[in-house]
Write an enzyme that holds these catalytic residues in place. Structure first.
Site, PDB file in Angstrom:
ATOM      1  N   HIS A 107      36.342  16.494  30.776  1.00  0.00           N
ATOM      2  CA  HIS A 107      35.925  15.136  30.410  1.00  0.00           C
ATOM      3  C   HIS A 107      34.978  14.653  31.512  1.00  0.00           C
ATOM      4  O   HIS A 107      35.332  14.705  32.699  1.00  0.00           O
ATOM      5  CB  HIS A 107      37.121  14.193  30.351  1.00  0.00           C
ATOM      6  CG  HIS A 107      37.992  14.348  29.136  1.00  0.00           C
ATOM      7  ND1 HIS A 107      38.527  15.532  28.743  1.00  0.00           N
ATOM      8  CD2 HIS A 107      38.400  13.419  28.222  1.00  0.00           C
ATOM      9  CE1 HIS A 107      39.241  15.338  27.637  1.00  0.00           C
ATOM     10  NE2 HIS A 107      39.187  14.070  27.295  1.00  0.00           N
ATOM     11  N   GLU A 135      32.450   9.732  30.363  1.00  0.00           N
ATOM     12  CA  GLU A 135      33.074   8.850  29.367  1.00  0.00           C
ATOM     13  C   GLU A 135      32.995   7.442  29.942  1.00  0.00           C
ATOM     14  O   GLU A 135      32.269   6.594  29.444  1.00  0.00           O
ATOM     15  CB  GLU A 135      34.532   9.274  29.119  1.00  0.00           C
ATOM     16  CG  GLU A 135      35.284   8.386  28.133  1.00  0.00           C
ATOM     17  CD  GLU A 135      36.788   8.725  28.017  1.00  0.00           C
ATOM     18  OE1 GLU A 135      37.328   9.420  28.904  1.00  0.00           O
ATOM     19  OE2 GLU A 135      37.411   8.252  27.042  1.00  0.00           O
TER      20      GLU A 135
HETATM   21  N1  HPA Z   1      39.917  10.427  28.359  1.00  0.00           N
HETATM   22  C1  HPA Z   1      40.586  10.873  29.404  1.00  0.00           C
HETATM   23  N2  HPA Z   1      41.824  11.320  29.338  1.00  0.00           N
HETATM   24  C2  HPA Z   1      42.421  11.349  28.157  1.00  0.00           C
HETATM   25  C3  HPA Z   1      41.781  10.906  27.024  1.00  0.00           C
HETATM   26  C4  HPA Z   1      40.450  10.422  27.124  1.00  0.00           C
HETATM   27  O1  HPA Z   1      39.794  10.005  26.163  1.00  0.00           O
HETATM   28  N3  HPA Z   1      42.667  11.048  26.012  1.00  0.00           N
HETATM   29  C5  HPA Z   1      43.792  11.585  26.521  1.00  0.00           C
HETATM   30  N4  HPA Z   1      43.657  11.755  27.836  1.00  0.00           N
HETATM   31 ZN    ZN Z   2      39.820  13.121  25.479  1.00  0.00          ZN
END
Ligand code: HPA
Ligand code: ZN
Length: 335
Positions: free
Chosen positions: A194, A197
């Protein structure tokens, strides 16, 4: 267009299995396992799902996971998700699981992975849905805990295709896990993370350069750096975008302000995914529909989003070809 999207063959690449825990199942498991939860009905749980940012969601999400204790619970959770995949015409799914959310509560790693994998095997046999499993490290925990988790995975490498990185992005950049990811790669695992975001576009660059990722999860903040957008386009680095999640967590204020169609137009390998569907109000079809209602999307573009997900998946070339053919045949039949 609605019907086209509903029946479009899809591939999901960004789904936290713990995030598919619907309030009804949460209640059932709380009763079955005698775990107290601070809600009196599934409706009350749903009403509590008002988030202001990523952290406000994560606090509730980790609370919800406390009802998961036994192998059967992880099986039930995963099976319920696969039945939704069938409804949404998902051909293939690559799901995240967060072992540390469970091992920190004294649940054995094996309990978690066996429950999930039993359902995934049944999903392939009975529903024809193929799948892969990605083990995520919680980035708010330290490197040592991530290394310990990676060690627990060592006897399950036949079941895990990649490692990922989730939880609180702000304050926990990719470089914190550079050594863990290097070890995972040395063990033959692929990597994803990730990035971009809530965090800055620099996190996307560092995930690519320092963690060697095959895909960037979310990645929508790349637009802050035009040179990076150009690089992502040229390299066809996939972004696993989660539209309903981004609205719920206020990454974008409204869906008509979302940048995924703009990124698709710029040649990026954009995909649509559900992230945590039980918390964000929708599975794969809901996510496609929400985008198509707010932004211009042709049938060819919807199909392209599916083709991108197939291209970005970890399945072999032969299966990629088979699934791509299903999508292009479907588009030709419907246009
Ligand atoms: N972002 C970061 N961590 C997470 C997410 C997300 O969208 N969903 C579950 N854990
Ligand atoms: Zn996620």
């Amino acid at each position: 267009m609605k019907r086209f999207i509903h029946n479009l063959p899809k591939v999901e690449l960004h789904l936290h299995i713990e995030g598919s825990l619907e309030p009804e199942l949460m209640f059932e498991l709380a009763q079955r396992n005698q775990v107290a939860i601070p809600f009196s009905s599934p409706e009350e749980v749903r009403e509590a799902y008002q988030f202001s940012n990523l952290q406000s969601f994560l606090d509730i999400y980790y609370q919800g996971a406390r009802v998961l204790l036994h192998e059967q619970d992880f099986y039930d959770l995963t099976w319920a998700y696969l039945l939704r995949c069938q409804q949404d015409r998902v051909l293939h799914t690559e799901i995240f699981f967060d072992p540390q959310t469970h091992t920190e509560r004294g649940i054995a790693f094996d309990t978690v992975i066996h429950g999930i994998c039993r359902a995934l095997a049944q999903g392939e046999q009975e529903l024809g849905i193929t799948s892969q499993l990605i083990m995520c490290f919680l980035r708010h925990l330290d490197e040592e805990s991530a290394f310990a988790t990676l060690q627990m995975a060592e006897s399950h490498l036949d079941k895990i295709v990649a490692v990922g990185l989730d939880s609180s992005e702000l304050g926990h950049p990719p470089e914190k896990f550079e050594r863990v990811f290097a070890r995972a790669q040395a063990m033959g695992l692929k990597t994803v993370a990730h990035a971009g975001e809530e965090g800055p576009s620099q996190n996307i660059k560092n995930a690519i350069e320092l963690l060697g990722v095959s895909r960037v999860d979310h990645g929508v903040r790349c637009v802050d750096d035009p040179a990076l957008v150009e690089q992502l386009s040229l390299s066809r680095m996939p972004l696993t975008v989660c539209p309903l999640s981004n609205i719920k967590l206020k990454v974008f204020e409204t869906m008509d302000q979302h940048n995924l169609m703009q990124l698709l137009d710029q040649g990026l390998c954009v995909t649509i995914n559900a992230d945590d569907p039980a918390y964000f109000g929708g599975y794969m079809t809901d996510n496609f529909l929400a985008v198509a209602e707010a932004l211009p999307m042709s049938k060819a573009q919807a199909a392209q989003l599916s083709l991108n997900a197939i291209e970005a998946s970890f399945i072999d070339q032969q299966l990629k070809q088979k699934y791509s053919q299903l999508v292009t045949d479907y588009l030709n039949r419907c246009s």
